[in-house]
Design a protein around this motif. Structure first.
Motif, PDB file in Angstrom:
ATOM      1  N   TRP A   1     -59.530 -14.264  30.640  1.00  0.00           N
ATOM      2  CA  TRP A   1     -59.886 -14.199  29.215  1.00  0.00           C
ATOM      3  C   TRP A   1     -58.929 -13.203  28.599  1.00  0.00           C
ATOM      4  O   TRP A   1     -58.830 -12.053  29.037  1.00  0.00           O
ATOM      5  CB  TRP A   1     -61.326 -13.738  29.044  1.00  0.00           C
ATOM      6  N   TYR A   2     -58.192 -13.641  27.550  1.00  0.00           N
ATOM      7  CA  TYR A   2     -57.159 -12.802  26.938  1.00  0.00           C
ATOM      8  C   TYR A   2     -57.379 -12.791  25.437  1.00  0.00           C
ATOM      9  O   TYR A   2     -57.461 -13.847  24.789  1.00  0.00           O
ATOM     10  CB  TYR A   2     -55.772 -13.358  27.270  1.00  0.00           C
ATOM     11  N   GLY A   3     -57.498 -11.584  24.879  1.00  0.00           N
ATOM     12  CA  GLY A   3     -57.694 -11.455  23.438  1.00  0.00           C
ATOM     13  C   GLY A   3     -56.771 -10.411  22.839  1.00  0.00           C
ATOM     14  O   GLY A   3     -56.308  -9.499  23.530  1.00  0.00           O
ATOM     15  N   VAL A   4     -56.513 -10.551  21.528  1.00  0.00           N
ATOM     16  CA  VAL A   4     -55.705  -9.581  20.790  1.00  0.00           C
ATOM     17  C   VAL A   4     -56.481  -9.194  19.530  1.00  0.00           C
ATOM     18  O   VAL A   4     -56.821 -10.053  18.705  1.00  0.00           O
ATOM     19  CB  VAL A   4     -54.324 -10.152  20.407  1.00  0.00           C
ATOM     20  N   TYR A   5     -56.758  -7.903  19.395  1.00  0.00           N
ATOM     21  CA  TYR A   5     -57.534  -7.400  18.255  1.00  0.00           C
ATOM     22  C   TYR A   5     -56.588  -6.788  17.229  1.00  0.00           C
ATOM     23  O   TYR A   5     -55.759  -5.922  17.562  1.00  0.00           O
ATOM     24  CB  TYR A   5     -58.532  -6.360  18.732  1.00  0.00           C
TER      25      TYR A   5
END
Length: 395
Positions: free
Chosen positions: A265-269
């Motif tokens: 799971w990869y996210g960018v905030y």
């Protein structure tokens, strides 16, 4: 050549037995009484002893007891010569002889072919005992070697596990704070996570889970971490999660990595826009908990339907976007956190984990140590079957 010791106070018997057995190719020594016989036995350590029962001084029973009590002579085959043939007390006498440690009895007068056969049989048994002893010693040496190798391996695994832990990021504690729990099922696991600022506005956050356990899984996990942390994927915008997963998928196909794959799971905030863009490759959904009031919490599962990294070379991944409200908390975890066998034989499950996180968030800050304690309380086992990793990000 087998060594044989003859103990008899009758010189004629001694000479007759010695000549007979020497002709059979044995190394034969003689003693004229029990005391001399014990001394010679300790010196020579013969494979077989033939001893007269009735002798002046130490009789054959006492010689047998002392011989068999000596650890170096315990496997020596012991034949008692007796003239008690068919006497009424023969059975009682044989019991006495067996209790003393005798292995065989031969009656006087001695029949030559019988004594030859008894000696051959006795030497076969002695050789069998010796072979077993040798095998036992060899196994003991092997076991010691294995224990030594095990200790060396455990030390190396411990050092490797320490290295993996050293790669994990320190907690953040500003407008964004983090807390993490990393518990491999064995010393080296396949879980890994990281978060780092791509630039002043964008924070990358991810957690991955490599198939299997042990050194191979840990090596692949560390490789992916290093690639992402160094941003060394070619032609990749690390602010675009779907593009990151696509390039990872091209670089880490199963066939080139010992059939190992991984979920991520990869996210960018974006801290200015308070927006989180994320993509998921076969990983459990992240869970976003947002406060609408002091007691009301909105639960969102941040999921997608893509395959794990390494399955299909041309697989496509999609970006999803979610707005991050103030005082929201994001939880990313591996499936080992909720696929826990319970005492009633069921699997605890994802919904139970989400209920736990929601309930704890309502009452306190939901420290991950409390979450781990709760998982232990429902688990049917003291040790987890799978790696357990959970990352908490508070906005």
């Amino acid at each position: 050549m087998f060594k044989i010791l003859i103990i008899d106070d009758d010189p004629i018997v001694r000479m007759a037995l010695k000549n007979t057995l020497q002709k059979q190719g044995y190394d034969v020594s003689v003693a004229s009484d029990g005391e001399e016989g014990i001394i010679l036995a300790k010196q020579l350590q013969p494979a077989l002893i033939i001893c007269d029962w009735m002798m002046s001084g130490l009789d054959g029973l006492e010689v047998c007891r002392q011989i068999k009590s000596n650890p170096n002579l315990a496997t020596t085959f012991f034949i008692l010569l007796t003239a008690r043939g068919a006497a009424p007390g023969e059975e009682r006498d044989r019991v006495q002889g067996l209790d003393a440690g005798a292995d065989e009895f031969v009656s006087k007068p001695i029949e030559v072919n019988e004594i030859k056969a008894r000696v051959r049989a006795g030497l076969r048994l002695h050789q069998l005992h010796q072979d077993l002893q040798n095998q036992k010693q060899a196994l003991q040496i092997l076991n010691q070697d294995l224990q030594t190798q095990k200790q060396i391996l455990e030390t190396e695994l411990s050092e490797a596990a320490g290295y993996v832990r050293s790669l994990l990021p320190p907690p953040l504690s500003d407008t964004i704070s983090t807390e993490a729990l990393f518990l491999p099922s064995i010393q080296l696991g396949g879980d890994c996570f990281d978060y780092y600022w791509i630039d002043d506005e964008h924070l990358a956050i991810y957690l991955l889970d490599v198939s299997g356990h042990g050194v191979g899984s840990a090596l692949l996990s560390v490789s992916v971490l290093n690639v992402l942390r160094s941003q060394s994927l070619p032609k990749t915008d690390f602010c675009q999660p779907s593009q990151v997963l696509s390039t990872l998928n091209q670089s880490f196909q199963m066939e080139n990595h010992n059939d190992k794959y991984f979920t991520i799971w990869y996210g960018v905030y974006n801290r200015i826009q308070r927006r989180l863009v994320y993509a998921n490759a076969g990983h459990p959904p992240a869970v976003l908990l947002s406060h609408t009031s002091e007691q009301d919490i909105v639960v969102q599962k941040l999921d997608s339907l893509s395959c794990p990294i390494g399955f299909l070379p041309d697989d496509e991944f999609e970006d999803n976007t979610v707005e991050i409200e103030e005082n929201s908390t994001l939880y990313i975890f591996s499936d080992g956190v909720y696929e826990v066998p319970t005492l009633d034989g069921e699997i605890w499950g994802l919904n139970a984990l989400i209920d736990l996180l929601t309930r704890y968030t309502k009452t306190n800050n939901c420290y991950l140590k409390q979450v781990l304690a709760a998982i232990h309380s429902v688990s049917a086992r003291t040790k987890f079957d799978d790696d357990l990793s959970i990352l908490k990000v508070s906005f």
